[in-house]
Design an enzyme around this catalytic site. Structure first.
Site, PDB file in Angstrom:
ATOM      1  N   MET A  66       5.488  -4.642  18.713  1.00  0.00           N
ATOM      2  CA  MET A  66       6.344  -5.585  17.970  1.00  0.00           C
ATOM      3  C   MET A  66       5.769  -5.790  16.578  1.00  0.00           C
ATOM      4  O   MET A  66       4.551  -5.900  16.426  1.00  0.00           O
ATOM      5  CB  MET A  66       6.353  -6.934  18.690  1.00  0.00           C
ATOM      6  CG  MET A  66       6.660  -8.131  17.798  1.00  0.00           C
ATOM      7  SD  MET A  66       6.203  -9.727  18.529  1.00  0.00           S
ATOM      8  CE  MET A  66       7.576 -10.018  19.567  1.00  0.00           C
ATOM      9  N   ASN A  67       6.652  -5.832  15.554  1.00  0.00           N
ATOM     10  CA  ASN A  67       6.215  -6.443  14.290  1.00  0.00           C
ATOM     11  C   ASN A  67       7.168  -7.559  13.909  1.00  0.00           C
ATOM     12  O   ASN A  67       7.378  -8.468  14.735  1.00  0.00           O
ATOM     13  CB  ASN A  67       5.862  -5.436  13.194  1.00  0.00           C
ATOM     14  CG  ASN A  67       6.891  -4.442  12.762  1.00  0.00           C
ATOM     15  OD1 ASN A  67       7.214  -3.526  13.486  1.00  0.00           O
ATOM     16  ND2 ASN A  67       7.418  -4.578  11.565  1.00  0.00           N
ATOM     17  N   ASP A  68       7.748  -7.570  12.733  1.00  0.00           N
ATOM     18  CA  ASP A  68       8.414  -8.768  12.204  1.00  0.00           C
ATOM     19  C   ASP A  68       9.400  -9.446  13.163  1.00  0.00           C
ATOM     20  O   ASP A  68      10.197  -8.765  13.808  1.00  0.00           O
ATOM     21  CB  ASP A  68       9.271  -8.406  10.979  1.00  0.00           C
ATOM     22  CG  ASP A  68       8.567  -7.531   9.993  1.00  0.00           C
ATOM     23  OD1 ASP A  68       7.369  -7.286  10.145  1.00  0.00           O
ATOM     24  OD2 ASP A  68       9.248  -7.063   9.060  1.00  0.00           O
ATOM     25  N   PHE A 122      15.396  -1.475  10.387  1.00  0.00           N
ATOM     26  CA  PHE A 122      14.339  -2.340   9.877  1.00  0.00           C
ATOM     27  C   PHE A 122      14.775  -3.809   9.920  1.00  0.00           C
ATOM     28  O   PHE A 122      15.870  -4.142  10.353  1.00  0.00           O
ATOM     29  CB  PHE A 122      13.963  -1.910   8.446  1.00  0.00           C
ATOM     30  CG  PHE A 122      12.953  -0.778   8.399  1.00  0.00           C
ATOM     31  CD1 PHE A 122      12.727   0.057   9.490  1.00  0.00           C
ATOM     32  CD2 PHE A 122      12.215  -0.537   7.239  1.00  0.00           C
ATOM     33  CE1 PHE A 122      11.791   1.094   9.447  1.00  0.00           C
ATOM     34  CE2 PHE A 122      11.276   0.485   7.177  1.00  0.00           C
ATOM     35  CZ  PHE A 122      11.067   1.302   8.276  1.00  0.00           C
ATOM     36  N   ARG A 154      15.136  -3.873   1.164  1.00  0.00           N
ATOM     37  CA  ARG A 154      15.152  -4.160   2.607  1.00  0.00           C
ATOM     38  C   ARG A 154      15.019  -5.643   2.962  1.00  0.00           C
ATOM     39  O   ARG A 154      14.681  -6.470   2.155  1.00  0.00           O
ATOM     40  CB  ARG A 154      14.035  -3.377   3.303  1.00  0.00           C
ATOM     41  CG  ARG A 154      12.628  -3.656   2.842  1.00  0.00           C
ATOM     42  CD  ARG A 154      11.645  -2.788   3.633  1.00  0.00           C
ATOM     43  NE  ARG A 154      10.291  -2.900   3.144  1.00  0.00           N
ATOM     44  CZ  ARG A 154       9.772  -2.135   2.178  1.00  0.00           C
ATOM     45  NH1 ARG A 154      10.514  -1.212   1.586  1.00  0.00           N
ATOM     46  NH2 ARG A 154       8.521  -2.308   1.796  1.00  0.00           N
ATOM     47  N   ASP A 155      15.260  -5.873   4.252  1.00  0.00           N
ATOM     48  CA  ASP A 155      14.999  -7.142   4.937  1.00  0.00           C
ATOM     49  C   ASP A 155      15.963  -8.261   4.530  1.00  0.00           C
ATOM     50  O   ASP A 155      15.546  -9.333   4.060  1.00  0.00           O
ATOM     51  CB  ASP A 155      13.533  -7.591   4.728  1.00  0.00           C
ATOM     52  CG  ASP A 155      12.534  -6.487   5.022  1.00  0.00           C
ATOM     53  OD1 ASP A 155      12.872  -5.586   5.814  1.00  0.00           O
ATOM     54  OD2 ASP A 155      11.414  -6.508   4.456  1.00  0.00           O
ATOM     55  N   GLU A 172       8.402  -8.127   0.549  1.00  0.00           N
ATOM     56  CA  GLU A 172       9.164  -7.881   1.771  1.00  0.00           C
ATOM     57  C   GLU A 172       9.622  -9.203   2.388  1.00  0.00           C
ATOM     58  O   GLU A 172       9.098 -10.273   2.090  1.00  0.00           O
ATOM     59  CB  GLU A 172       8.276  -7.152   2.792  1.00  0.00           C
ATOM     60  CG  GLU A 172       7.695  -5.840   2.295  1.00  0.00           C
ATOM     61  CD  GLU A 172       7.005  -5.048   3.412  1.00  0.00           C
ATOM     62  OE1 GLU A 172       7.391  -3.891   3.613  1.00  0.00           O
ATOM     63  OE2 GLU A 172       6.096  -5.590   4.068  1.00  0.00           O
TER      64      GLU A 172
HETATM   65  C1  FRU Z   1       7.340  -5.822   7.103  1.00  0.00           C
HETATM   66  C2  FRU Z   1       8.139  -4.541   7.174  1.00  0.00           C
HETATM   67  C3  FRU Z   1       9.535  -4.759   6.635  1.00  0.00           C
HETATM   68  C4  FRU Z   1      10.308  -3.677   7.300  1.00  0.00           C
HETATM   69  C5  FRU Z   1       9.661  -3.622   8.657  1.00  0.00           C
HETATM   70  C6  FRU Z   1       9.630  -2.257   9.276  1.00  0.00           C
HETATM   71  O1  FRU Z   1       6.365  -5.947   8.059  1.00  0.00           O
HETATM   72  O2  FRU Z   1       7.478  -3.536   6.466  1.00  0.00           O
HETATM   73  O3  FRU Z   1       9.624  -4.749   5.235  1.00  0.00           O
HETATM   74  O4  FRU Z   1      11.676  -3.965   7.376  1.00  0.00           O
HETATM   75  O5  FRU Z   1       8.346  -4.096   8.506  1.00  0.00           O
HETATM   76  O6  FRU Z   1       9.213  -2.306  10.596  1.00  0.00           O
END
Ligand code: FRU
Length: 500
Positions: A37-39, A98, A167-168, A223
């Site tokens: 898991m990330n964001d 993403f 992004r994001d 980001e």
């Molecule tokens: C931040 C990031 C976002 C991107 C995502 C990709 O942690 O780099 O900018 O959308 O992770 O997993």
């Protein structure tokens, strides 16, 4: 119709997720069903429940083609797992779905807005991605990507905007019925900017303005933005890449920045007045907020640091966790954060010690555990001042994580050097706290694999992951010189937790 990629991800998480015993996960922090898991993504209210999606690679404990994992909750503490929501299965997102966000539509459907990544190449052959914004609409479990995708691409960028770093999207709906989204972008000077877009249907978007620019001052690419009104101010959150340290405020690498200012839509837009780090610990990135029906602005983040994602327990079957959701407020130009008040409903047995003289290292009766909520207040003993004060948690003969306060420097330091991670990474971080005549209050949340500290009623927060064996559950207090200490400790109880 569900794509093969999404069906495979759902089958995989169904098959392997349940094998991870509950007590090998945090008791109240969110972890992926299986894998990486990330964001946090799509943190929002839908049909009266709080939904949380997350950047997800189910097939390994490393980052890979990004899916969206999904959980929901009514109290920010007990999270129900839902099937993976998105898989990289369309031409415009084959290299990853993403980060992004979610809203409830007036017709009762749930809309996800995310960054679709396509793989391309530079003229000299290197891999180079193209990023666009896409949407998917669903019923809170299953989502259909719309045929209008991508809904925002290079044509919609201001003149110097980059299609490689775009992004994001963080989306919200305003009272005028329009949707707004803030999106991170890289500009010609090589650093980031936050762009604001508007739409009446989330399909056709118009560029409104650049809200703020990095100008190479706070890292490079910005980001994961978020933007909201709070306590008479406007707050812009972003997570810059490639920061260089500024005193003890910002550290090297991926950081987080909170810009507080005023927003006048008809005039200049956003004018920032105050800048600070969001969290001062070792592990915190990509925060996202929602507004609860009772008007609270709640933030959740990835409790991890990109620079240290290689440092993990061998063969772990989940990697990455979120912070405790935090209630935000702005006071005197600063962002305050405190654990959601719902946490108090999980408080079980309480042990209180007041005015305990401490010099040298002491254990206090009833104060130990790895899943708990403990407030420690330290002050000088009348005339005598202490030079430093330490709380050691997750401790046994071999392990400890130390929180140290030095009143003469007004610094708090976290040190997890001996927390059990067999990797040579940054293990300490110090930050400035506001002096209060030698008195210091720390609310410390422990949850098996983490330590989160809330300083002086939320003036600052610091989060750190640890992988210390659970048997290391001692807590001690120590002063250089003499100090008086109050400790109020609650065990935290959740259905799956028998620990304190
Ligand atoms: C931040 C990031 C976002 C991107 C995502 C990709 O942690 O780099 O900018 O959308 O992770 O997993």
């Amino acid at each position: 119709m569900m794509s093969k990629a999404l069906r495979d991800a759902r089958d995989f998480e169904n098959q392997y997720g349940p094998h991870i015993p509950d007590n090998e996960r945090p008791a109240y922090h969110v972890t992926p069903t299986i894998g990486w898991m990330n964001d946090p993504n799509g943190f929002s209210v839908y049909k009266g429940e709080y939904h949380l999606f997350y950047q997800y690679h189910p097939y390994s404990n490393e980052w890979g083609p990004m899916h969206w994992g999904h959980v929901k909750t009514r109290d920010f503490l007990h999270w129900e797992r839902l099937p993976a929501a998105l898989a990289p299965d369309a031409d415009y997102d084959r290299a990853g779905c993403f980060s992004g966000s979610a809203v409830e539509l007036p017709d009762g459907r749930q809309l996800l807005m995310y960054t679709g990544v396509q793989r391309g190449h530079t003229p000299d052959g290197f891999i180079q991605d193209v990023q666009t914004q896409c949407i998917a609409v669903g019923d809170g479990v299953d989502f259909e990507k719309t045929e209008e995708n991508p809904v925002l691409d290079g044509k919609d960028l201001p003149q110097d905007g980059s299609t490689v770093d775009f992004r994001d999207p963080k989306l919200w709906r305003e009272d005028d019925g329009n949707y707004y989204a803030v999106i991170g972008n890289r500009t010609a000077d090589g650093s980031g900017a936050i762009l604001l877009y508007r739409s009446s249907d989330c399909k056709k978007w118009e560029f409104v303005r650049t809200l703020d620019r990095c100008c190479n001052q706070y890292g490079k690419m910005w980001e994961c933005p978020d933007f909201f009104p709070l306590d008479g101010k406007h707050v812009l959150l972003t997570s810059p890449q490639e920061m260089t340290p500024v005193g003890l405020e910002f550290h090297a690498g991926n950081g987080t920045v909170c810009l507080i200012g005023d927003y006048v839509p008809q005039k200049k837009g956003f004018s920032r007045q105050f800048v600070q780090a969001i969290d001062y610990g070792l592990d915190f990135y990509a925060p996202q907020t929602l507004l609860t029906p009772d008007g609270r602005r709640i933030m959740i983040a990835w409790m991890q640091n990109w620079s240290t994602v290689g440092a993990k327990p061998y063969h772990c079957r989940w990697f990455g966790q979120t912070t405790i959701p935090r209630e935000l407020s702005v006071r005197d130009g600063r962002l305050y954060q405190n654990p959601v008040r719902e946490l108090e409903s999980a408080r079980g047995q309480c042990v209180i010690h007041r005015n305990i003289p401490v010099s040298g290292e002491v254990n206090l009766p009833g104060i130990q555990g790895r899943v708990l909520d403990m407030t420690v207040t330290v002050r000088p003993t009348g005339e005598e001042r202490y030079r430093w004060f330490r709380v050691r948690v997750a401790k046994d003969g071999e392990h400890e994580t130390i929180i140290r306060y030095r009143p003469s420097q007004s610094t708090l330091k976290i040190d997890r050097t001996r927390s059990g991670l067999p990797h040579d990474i940054v293990h300490t971080r110090s930050f400035l706290v506001r002096p209060r005549d030698g008195e210091m209050k720390m609310r410390i949340l422990l949850d098996r694999y983490s330590v989160e500290i809330f300083v002086n009623d939320g003036e600052q927060a610091a989060s750190t992951v640890i992988y210390t064996p659970q048997e290391a559950d001692a807590i001690t207090f120590e002063a250089g010189g003499a100090a008086l200490v109050d400790v109020e400790k609650y065990e935290l109880r959740f259905d799956d937790s028998e620990e304190s």
